[in-house]
Write a protein that holds these residues in place. Structure first.
Motif, PDB file in Angstrom:
ATOM      1  N   PHE A 162       0.697  -1.175  -0.044  1.00 20.44           N
ATOM      2  CA  PHE A 162      -0.077   0.110  -0.003  1.00 20.44           C
ATOM      3  C   PHE A 162       0.570   1.264   0.042  1.00 20.44           C
ATOM      4  O   PHE A 162       0.299   2.183  -0.433  1.00 20.44           O
ATOM      5  CB  PHE A 162      -1.059  -0.005   1.224  1.00 20.44           C
ATOM      6  CG  PHE A 162      -2.183  -0.908   1.030  1.00 20.44           C
ATOM      7  CD1 PHE A 162      -3.223  -0.549   0.282  1.00 20.44           C
ATOM      8  CD2 PHE A 162      -2.167  -2.101   1.266  1.00 20.44           C
ATOM      9  CE1 PHE A 162      -4.362  -1.501  -0.114  1.00 20.44           C
ATOM     10  CE2 PHE A 162      -3.036  -3.252   0.980  1.00 20.44           C
ATOM     11  CZ  PHE A 162      -4.118  -2.539   0.152  1.00 20.44           C
TER      12      PHE A 162
ATOM     13  N   ILE B  34      -0.128   4.208   2.993  1.00 20.72           N
ATOM     14  CA  ILE B  34      -0.540   4.962   2.083  1.00 20.72           C
ATOM     15  C   ILE B  34      -0.046   6.521   2.536  1.00 20.72           C
ATOM     16  O   ILE B  34       0.140   7.263   1.831  1.00 20.72           O
ATOM     17  CB  ILE B  34      -1.912   5.059   1.944  1.00 20.72           C
ATOM     18  CG1 ILE B  34      -2.396   3.841   1.105  1.00 20.72           C
ATOM     19  CG2 ILE B  34      -2.620   6.140   1.121  1.00 20.72           C
ATOM     20  CD1 ILE B  34      -3.867   3.426   0.880  1.00 20.72           C
TER      21      ILE B  34
ATOM     22  N   VAL C 112      -2.835  -0.346   6.393  1.00 18.98           N
ATOM     23  CA  VAL C 112      -3.117   0.134   5.055  1.00 18.98           C
ATOM     24  C   VAL C 112      -3.129   1.763   4.903  1.00 18.98           C
ATOM     25  O   VAL C 112      -2.432   2.269   4.168  1.00 18.98           O
ATOM     26  CB  VAL C 112      -4.504  -0.361   4.590  1.00 18.98           C
ATOM     27  CG1 VAL C 112      -4.883   0.440   3.219  1.00 18.98           C
ATOM     28  CG2 VAL C 112      -4.313  -1.788   4.013  1.00 18.98           C
TER      29      VAL C 112
ATOM     30  N   ILE D   9       1.221   1.747  -3.648  1.00 17.65           N
ATOM     31  CA  ILE D   9      -0.088   2.135  -4.129  1.00 17.65           C
ATOM     32  C   ILE D   9      -0.424   3.667  -3.875  1.00 17.65           C
ATOM     33  O   ILE D   9      -0.769   4.383  -4.621  1.00 17.65           O
ATOM     34  CB  ILE D   9      -1.129   1.347  -3.551  1.00 17.65           C
ATOM     35  CG1 ILE D   9      -1.328  -0.144  -3.942  1.00 17.65           C
ATOM     36  CG2 ILE D   9      -2.622   2.112  -3.687  1.00 17.65           C
ATOM     37  CD1 ILE D   9      -2.264  -0.999  -3.414  1.00 17.65           C
TER      38      ILE D   9
END
Length: 321
Positions: free
Chosen positions: A110, A193, A189, A113
Motif C-alpha cells: 500500500f 498510504i 493500510v 499504491i
C-alpha cells in the motif's frame, strides 16, 4: 508407521517429561532442552501423519509445557529484563516470523499504491494529508524551511505529545487484532498510504532530501515499530481464525499473551522515536548531513537486527533450528 506403533515407540520419553514436569524427577536444563527437541520432532511427525488424532493434541500440549519448562529453567540464571528482551521476544519473533513478514508485505504494497496514486492524481495528497497541512507546508517550502511545521512547541512537550500519539496508534493496531485482524489491516493500510503520500508530496515539491532528513531520523523506529505492532494484531486474529489442534479459546489465550509480549517489546523503540522527534529532528536542517544519515542508518540496522536477524540466532542457540 501405524499410530499404535508410533505411540508405543515414543511413550517412554513422553512419560519421562511428565515426571520431570511434576518434579518427580530432576534433570539438568540441558537434559530438559534435549527432551523438548525430541518432543517437538514427535509433534511435527504426528501433525503430518495423524493430524486429527488425540495423540497430536496431547503432543501439542506437551510441547507447550516443555517449551515453558526449558526456557524457565534457563531463565533462573538470567536477569528478568535481559531474558525478556534478548531471549523471549526474539524466540517469539522467530515463532511468529511469518506474521512479521506479512505485516511488511501489506505495508509496502500500500506504500507503493500511495506513491502511484499521488503521482497520478494531483488532488490525492490533499485528500490524504488535508488542505491545511498541504497549504502550510507549501508556504514553508517557499520560505526555505520545509520541515518548519514540525518545529513548534517545546522539546519536552513535543516528546510527550508524540509518544502519546504513537503509543495509542500502536495500541489500536494491537487491540484491533481482536476483530480477527481486520482492524489491524485497516490501520496498516492507512499508514502505509499516508507515509507514501507524504514522501511523494515532498518529492513533487523539490524537498525530498529535506523530508528524508527531517522525518526518518525519528520515523525509522516509529514506522518499523508500527509494522511490528501490526504483526502482533495479526497474531491475535490468527489465533482466533486458525486454532489448529487447540480449542479456540486456548489458542486465543496463547495468541493474546504472545502478541502482547511482542507489542511490549516495541515500547522502547517508540520512546526513542519520540525523543528523537522532540529533541533531534527539529535541528535536521542545521545538522551535518552525514550525522543525520548516521542516525537513520543506525536506527534501521539496530531495529532490523533485533526483529529480523537476532531471532534466528536465538532460535539456533536454543535448538529450534
Amino acid at each position: 508407521m501405524r499410530e499404535v506403533a508410533f505411540i508405543k515407540q515414543n511413550k517412554e520419553k513422553w512419560l519421562e517429561f511428565e515426571h520431570i514436569n511434576s518434579n518427580k524427577k530432576k534433570n539438568s536444563p540441558d537434559d530438559i532442552a534435549n527432551l523438548h527437541i525430541k518432543i517437538m520432532n514427535d509433534l511435527v511427525y504426528a501433525q503430518t501423519y495423524y493430524p486429527k488424532s488425540k495423540v497430536t493434541l496431547y503432543l501439542n500440549k506437551l510441547a507447550k509445557t516443555s517449551f515453558d519448562k526449558v526456557y524457565h529453567s534457563k531463565r533462573r540464571d538470567k536477569n528478568v529484563f535481559l531474558y525478556f528482551f534478548f531471549d523471549k521476544v526474539p524466540l517469539l519473533s522467530y515463532q511468529y516470523r511469518k506474521y512479521i513478514y506479512l505485516s511488511f508485505i501489506i505495508f509496502f504494497c500500500f506504500f507503493f499504491i500511495g506513491i502511484l496514486s499521488t503521482f497520478n492524481d494531483a488532488t490525492f495528497a490533499r485528500q490524504v494529508l488535508g488542505n491545511n497541512y498541504v497549504n502550510k507546508t507549501l508556504e514553508n517550502i517557499e520560505s526555505g524551511d520545509a520541515m518548519a511545521i514540525y518545529k513548534g512547541g517545546s522539546n519536552w512537550g513535543t516528546f510527550i505529545g508524540i509518544y502519546d500519539n504513537n503509543q495509542r496508534v500502536g495500541l489500536n493496531m494491537f487491540l484491533s487484532g481482536l476483530f480477527v485482524g481486520i482492524g489491524t489491516v485497516f490501520y496498516i493500510v492507512y499508514n502505509g498510504i499516508m507515509v507514501a503520500v507524504f514522501q511523494a508530496f515532498f518529492y513533487q515539491n523539490n524537498s525530498f532530501f529535506d523530508s528524508i532528513k527531517g522525518i526518518w531520523i525519528h520515523g525509522t523506529y516509529e514506522i518499523f515499530g508500527m509494522i511490528i505492532e501490526a504483526a502482533a494484531g495479526y497474531i491475535i486474529g490468527a489465533s482466533i481464525l486458525f486454532p489448529g489442534t487447540l480449542k479456540r479459546i486456548e489458542s486465543f489465550k496463547i495468541g493474546v499473551k504472545n502478541a502482547f509480549y511482542i507489542f511490549i517489546s516495541t515500547i522502547p523503540f517508540t520512546i526513542i522515536a519520540a525523543f528523537l522527534e522532540g529533541y533531534i529532528t527539529r535541528f535536521s536542517n542545521i545538522m551535518p548531513t552525514i550525522f543525520c544519515f548516521a542516525i537513520i542508518i543506525f536506527s534501521l540496522v539496530s531495529i532490523s537486527y533485533y526483529y529480523l536477524v537476532l531471532p534466528f540466532y536465538v532460535a539456533k542457540k536454543h535448538g529450534l533450528r
